[in-house]
Design an enzyme around this catalytic site. Sequence first.
Site, PDB file in Angstrom:
ATOM      1  N   ASP A   8      56.159  80.354   9.415  1.00 33.04           N
ATOM      2  CA  ASP A   8      57.413  80.490   8.581  1.00 33.04           C
ATOM      3  C   ASP A   8      57.984  79.315   7.857  1.00 33.04           C
ATOM      4  O   ASP A   8      58.551  79.483   6.978  1.00 33.04           O
ATOM      5  CB  ASP A   8      58.583  81.025   9.458  1.00 33.04           C
ATOM      6  CG  ASP A   8      58.404  82.507   9.687  1.00 33.04           C
ATOM      7  OD1 ASP A   8      57.626  83.369   9.215  1.00 33.04           O
ATOM      8  OD2 ASP A   8      58.928  83.005  10.865  1.00 33.04           O
ATOM      9  N   GLU A  39      51.696  92.616   8.836  1.00 35.61           N
ATOM     10  CA  GLU A  39      52.329  91.456   8.058  1.00 35.61           C
ATOM     11  C   GLU A  39      51.711  90.050   8.538  1.00 35.61           C
ATOM     12  O   GLU A  39      50.997  89.472   7.932  1.00 35.61           O
ATOM     13  CB  GLU A  39      53.757  91.423   7.940  1.00 35.61           C
ATOM     14  CG  GLU A  39      54.488  90.421   6.915  1.00 35.61           C
ATOM     15  CD  GLU A  39      55.696  90.280   7.174  1.00 35.61           C
ATOM     16  OE1 GLU A  39      56.262  90.987   8.061  1.00 35.61           O
ATOM     17  OE2 GLU A  39      56.288  89.563   6.382  1.00 35.61           O
ATOM     18  N   HIS A  40      52.123  90.007   9.807  1.00 40.21           N
ATOM     19  CA  HIS A  40      51.633  88.767  10.652  1.00 40.21           C
ATOM     20  C   HIS A  40      50.536  89.421  11.788  1.00 40.21           C
ATOM     21  O   HIS A  40      50.955  90.022  12.410  1.00 40.21           O
ATOM     22  CB  HIS A  40      52.679  88.217  11.227  1.00 40.21           C
ATOM     23  CG  HIS A  40      53.992  87.658  10.331  1.00 40.21           C
ATOM     24  ND1 HIS A  40      54.974  88.520  10.216  1.00 40.21           N
ATOM     25  CD2 HIS A  40      54.057  86.770   9.494  1.00 40.21           C
ATOM     26  CE1 HIS A  40      55.761  88.176   9.441  1.00 40.21           C
ATOM     27  NE2 HIS A  40      55.133  86.757   8.905  1.00 40.21           N
ATOM     28  N   TYR A  52      65.630  84.848  -6.617  1.00 41.24           N
ATOM     29  CA  TYR A  52      66.672  85.381  -6.214  1.00 41.24           C
ATOM     30  C   TYR A  52      66.984  84.841  -4.483  1.00 41.24           C
ATOM     31  O   TYR A  52      66.112  84.990  -3.709  1.00 41.24           O
ATOM     32  CB  TYR A  52      67.114  86.791  -6.022  1.00 41.24           C
ATOM     33  CG  TYR A  52      68.364  87.243  -5.342  1.00 41.24           C
ATOM     34  CD1 TYR A  52      69.557  87.373  -6.353  1.00 41.24           C
ATOM     35  CD2 TYR A  52      68.562  87.452  -4.049  1.00 41.24           C
ATOM     36  CE1 TYR A  52      70.731  87.595  -5.903  1.00 41.24           C
ATOM     37  CE2 TYR A  52      69.813  88.030  -3.804  1.00 41.24           C
ATOM     38  CZ  TYR A  52      70.632  88.015  -4.629  1.00 41.24           C
ATOM     39  OH  TYR A  52      72.133  88.397  -3.859  1.00 41.24           O
ATOM     40  N   GLN A  81      59.999  87.586  16.178  1.00 41.70           N
ATOM     41  CA  GLN A  81      59.702  88.781  14.961  1.00 41.70           C
ATOM     42  C   GLN A  81      61.126  89.483  15.210  1.00 41.70           C
ATOM     43  O   GLN A  81      61.599  89.752  14.274  1.00 41.70           O
ATOM     44  CB  GLN A  81      58.687  89.560  15.301  1.00 41.70           C
ATOM     45  CG  GLN A  81      58.355  90.558  14.228  1.00 41.70           C
ATOM     46  CD  GLN A  81      58.112  89.616  12.627  1.00 41.70           C
ATOM     47  OE1 GLN A  81      57.418  88.640  12.855  1.00 41.70           O
ATOM     48  NE2 GLN A  81      58.667  90.164  11.712  1.00 41.70           N
ATOM     49  N   ASN A 116      68.955  92.342  -0.590  1.00 39.56           N
ATOM     50  CA  ASN A 116      69.689  93.690   0.034  1.00 39.56           C
ATOM     51  C   ASN A 116      69.086  94.731  -0.914  1.00 39.56           C
ATOM     52  O   ASN A 116      68.406  94.515  -1.758  1.00 39.56           O
ATOM     53  CB  ASN A 116      71.178  93.403   0.336  1.00 39.56           C
ATOM     54  CG  ASN A 116      72.134  93.388  -0.992  1.00 39.56           C
ATOM     55  OD1 ASN A 116      71.371  93.578  -2.178  1.00 39.56           O
ATOM     56  ND2 ASN A 116      73.085  93.164  -0.881  1.00 39.56           N
ATOM     57  N   HIS A 166      64.562  88.852  14.019  1.00 41.60           N
ATOM     58  CA  HIS A 166      64.805  88.799  12.297  1.00 41.60           C
ATOM     59  C   HIS A 166      65.745  89.792  11.951  1.00 41.60           C
ATOM     60  O   HIS A 166      66.607  89.819  11.046  1.00 41.60           O
ATOM     61  CB  HIS A 166      63.491  89.087  11.318  1.00 41.60           C
ATOM     62  CG  HIS A 166      62.898  87.878  11.035  1.00 41.60           C
ATOM     63  ND1 HIS A 166      63.394  86.874  10.325  1.00 41.60           N
ATOM     64  CD2 HIS A 166      61.748  87.336  11.325  1.00 41.60           C
ATOM     65  CE1 HIS A 166      62.576  85.911  10.065  1.00 41.60           C
ATOM     66  NE2 HIS A 166      61.607  86.004  10.673  1.00 41.60           N
ATOM     67  N   HIS A 206      37.816 102.739 -34.821  1.00 51.28           N
ATOM     68  CA  HIS A 206      37.135 101.791 -33.899  1.00 51.28           C
ATOM     69  C   HIS A 206      35.722 101.648 -34.368  1.00 51.28           C
ATOM     70  O   HIS A 206      35.296 100.757 -34.490  1.00 51.28           O
ATOM     71  CB  HIS A 206      37.151 102.536 -32.598  1.00 51.28           C
ATOM     72  CG  HIS A 206      38.448 102.202 -31.679  1.00 51.28           C
ATOM     73  ND1 HIS A 206      39.433 102.902 -32.403  1.00 51.28           N
ATOM     74  CD2 HIS A 206      38.563 101.268 -30.852  1.00 51.28           C
ATOM     75  CE1 HIS A 206      40.410 102.425 -31.439  1.00 51.28           C
ATOM     76  NE2 HIS A 206      39.973 101.738 -30.250  1.00 51.28           N
ATOM     77  N   GLU A 239      34.270 109.292 -28.405  1.00 53.65           N
ATOM     78  CA  GLU A 239      35.611 109.446 -27.849  1.00 53.65           C
ATOM     79  C   GLU A 239      36.541 109.596 -29.287  1.00 53.65           C
ATOM     80  O   GLU A 239      37.696 109.724 -28.851  1.00 53.65           O
ATOM     81  CB  GLU A 239      36.141 108.080 -27.356  1.00 53.65           C
ATOM     82  CG  GLU A 239      35.513 107.752 -26.050  1.00 53.65           C
ATOM     83  CD  GLU A 239      35.954 106.414 -25.315  1.00 53.65           C
ATOM     84  OE1 GLU A 239      37.053 105.783 -25.897  1.00 53.65           O
ATOM     85  OE2 GLU A 239      35.555 106.102 -24.089  1.00 53.65           O
ATOM     86  N   GLN A 241      73.917  92.155 -10.100  1.00 54.06           N
ATOM     87  CA  GLN A 241      74.298  91.406 -11.396  1.00 54.06           C
ATOM     88  C   GLN A 241      73.470  90.147 -11.635  1.00 54.06           C
ATOM     89  O   GLN A 241      73.219  89.959 -12.673  1.00 54.06           O
ATOM     90  CB  GLN A 241      75.910  91.010 -11.401  1.00 54.06           C
ATOM     91  CG  GLN A 241      76.137  90.317 -10.174  1.00 54.06           C
ATOM     92  CD  GLN A 241      76.542  91.117  -9.033  1.00 54.06           C
ATOM     93  OE1 GLN A 241      76.242  92.181  -8.841  1.00 54.06           O
ATOM     94  NE2 GLN A 241      77.466  90.496  -8.076  1.00 54.06           N
ATOM     95  N   SER A 269      59.824  93.564   8.442  1.00 56.14           N
ATOM     96  CA  SER A 269      58.754  92.706   8.881  1.00 56.14           C
ATOM     97  C   SER A 269      58.205  93.092  10.091  1.00 56.14           C
ATOM     98  O   SER A 269      58.874  93.587  11.114  1.00 56.14           O
ATOM     99  CB  SER A 269      59.675  91.290   8.988  1.00 56.14           C
ATOM    100  OG  SER A 269      58.623  90.130   8.955  1.00 56.14           O
TER     101      SER A 269
END
Lengths: 436, 436
Positions: free
Chosen positions: B361, B327-328, B130, B259, B214, B262, B420, B415, B191, B237
């Site tokens: 990036d 994250e970074h 996506y 940063q 989103n 963003h 088995h 068990e 969709q 982020s």
Amino acid sequence: MPLHLSTAQPDFEQRFLDMLSMKREDAADVNEAVSAIIADVRERGDEALLDLTGRFDRLQLAPGGIAFSKAEIAAETAKVSPEDRAALALAAERIRAYHARQIPEDMEWTDPEGATLGWRWTPVSAAGLYVPGGQASYPSSVLMNAIPARVAGVERLVICVPTPDGIVNPLVLLAAELAGVDEIYRIGGAQAIAAMAYGTETIRPVDKITGPGNAYVAAAKRHVFGRVGIDMIAGPSEVLIIAEGEQNPEWLALDLLAQAEHDADAQSILVTPDDALARAVVAEVERILPTLPRAAVAGASWRDYGTVIVTRDLDEAAKLSDRVAPEHLELCVSDPEALSRKTRHAGAIFLGGWTPEAVGDYVSGPNHVLPTARSARFSSGLSVMDFLKRTTMARLTPEALGAIGPAAVRLAASEGLSAHGLSVAARIRALNRGGA
Amino acid sequence: MPLHLSTAQPDFEQRFLDMLSMKREDAADVNEAVSAIIADVRERGDEALLDLTGRFDRLQLAPGGIAFSKAEIAAETAKVSPEDRAALALAAERIRAYHARQIPEDMEWTDPEGATLGWRWTPVSAAGLYVPGGQASYPSSVLMNAIPARVAGVERLVICVPTPDGIVNPLVLLAAELAGVDEIYRIGGAQAIAAMAYGTETIRPVDKITGPGNAYVAAAKRHVFGRVGIDMIAGPSEVLIIAEGEQNPEWLALDLLAQAEHDADAQSILVTPDDALARAVVAEVERILPTLPRAAVAGASWRDYGTVIVTRDLDEAAKLSDRVAPEHLELCVSDPEALSRKTRHAGAIFLGGWTPEAVGDYVSGPNHVLPTARSARFSSGLSVMDFLKRTTMARLTPEALGAIGPAAVRLAASEGLSAHGLSVAARIRALNRGGA
């Protein structure tokens, strides 16, 4: 009677698609109840655990009784017979040896531009393992979840296992001991998942939660996902056996029944080019089924989901198997290696007639926590990797930044991210001036 | 003004905990709307896609117009400047080279008991990526998602990218071409996720879906998880920079602002033992901020979530960083390798002052899809592994089954799983009789 299909049937494709899309599980919607339990544990901590354990497990604990003490563990594990202990120790050792080979290597290299790149694997700090109580309280699952965590280097390993009415399974505690578990709590359900994710006065939070459980446990794991990592959400289990004519029908029937006895939602599928073998195996299943202690469960699974498919040849069988993407795939054929190379989607493959799936549940070494419900198309069984994470590393020399930085400036501009571009451009300017 | 902390403050621990638990994102509850969209696409296929694209993207497509044609792609990518094309090609090549090293090896060995064990990696057959439309339509993200899939050996690679009001980003199409994408569809939102998971007349279903989006896209990915695999659900982020006194305050300020620009929910954290440096960097941020085209976004992020922490020394800085699990992580210090070994939890580490996060990036090679919101404690960035799955393999000789099978029989009995045990015992009996 199980479903009988043949690829020679004119409507085979539609019947096979119907079989693939059979819904084998009615997931009760327990989300509201689970949300309330999680909120309660976050709010009241230990006190909520005591109340909920009283309500769901009919067990009144004192705050000091949430954890098993060392003395309690020793007293319980002393009840295990030497034979069971030896079997469990053999399983633990073989599982450990297999998973030790899964530890991935760190990498580092320097490319021609002068960028030193690579990655480093580090373990999750603390992991929590959920173990169901009662009927589905399997010591083998304790080994299969806890040993990979230990092999990965997880520092703190926690188990939550409910003890409804105070009933403890000594083998579960022994399996925890053999696997090197640090803390064992006698709580279960969504409250146990909440306690491990958010922490209480007694239980410090963990970073990753694995292990099977009922609908409440599964919903709670989905709920806390993101706050902590989780393993897959297990669905009903399945086996697909591809067999040739010379195989022993009794063995194949027992393998199908071993899957069926797990759960009424389990599915056992036999695929063979040999119509006579198919009939012989079905006859063996019908003969053995009534003799099983779990005949009711296995019978329901076989009746509702059991499937026999007769194919033109083994190649066609392999193609159908890939469309099923079974959790367990048994290749009971004369050249199982060759046939295995014709399949791509399976959680675990058992090659040849001397490798029944049941050895994989306990002692062969690979993990028995495997992708169910066709998810082997895109996911793998539990492994050491589930308890590790990768940190990527990059170090540029000034010259490397000079070489590749301008492309970053260009791309940042095209994405409208000006500070990104400036952060690179300011350094390149300094480089062109001869230093920082 | 950003949050100023010092580990010397008597209430530091509480203030740090408050900072850690700040909620940076208001997740709108779009579950009901998303469920309806997914049901509509499952029910009406292409027709639903056309209606929903008309409604959300103000674009009337014909059924034949859902896919970009080769001619349309060629016409759009021809608009890209040679400079942008060269920058994108450099990025693609470096990302490909880095990810090619991630391909894991198959393993096979035979243990002393005669069990041949191992595992085999195979690619997911089809993956869908996506790509958001409009402002957040980043060609770099196309490369970061599609190239690992291609390196893994995914046979069919699909992109869905909405084109609101018909506006197409030629760089996104060029990135798709450079990455080797097979099919591109001009649909978006829940969709698009539904179409890739369940299929329509035009779009065949895929097995794994990755890529940012989103709230609708994120909810749809959660919804179809299980039917297909998904990557992580990305949160806001963050960057954490550990810096020593001799570093250039302007560079550090630009890295913090890169940063912050963003997203207003992004977080920039500076940790340093040098109080004077902290003040200099903050002054630089305040100086540069008003000059940025995205000053409103970056300013909101810096005001609401920007954090500066003065520590006793670098060791203390590393310990705090591990609790953030950023994250970074930028290590702008004289010996970044040594400091990196003192941290365990970070998505990506950038070593030394010449490795600004922004090169990561775009062009350094490692993936920029990384674990956000403290999830680096238990998860990793996107990699080739996300498009592969492991099948475990076991083949026992009759002697191996004779050696380890009895332990499986014992554990199956403990068990309560009798079929088995029987499936193993029947074979051991045959072995003792001298054959099948």
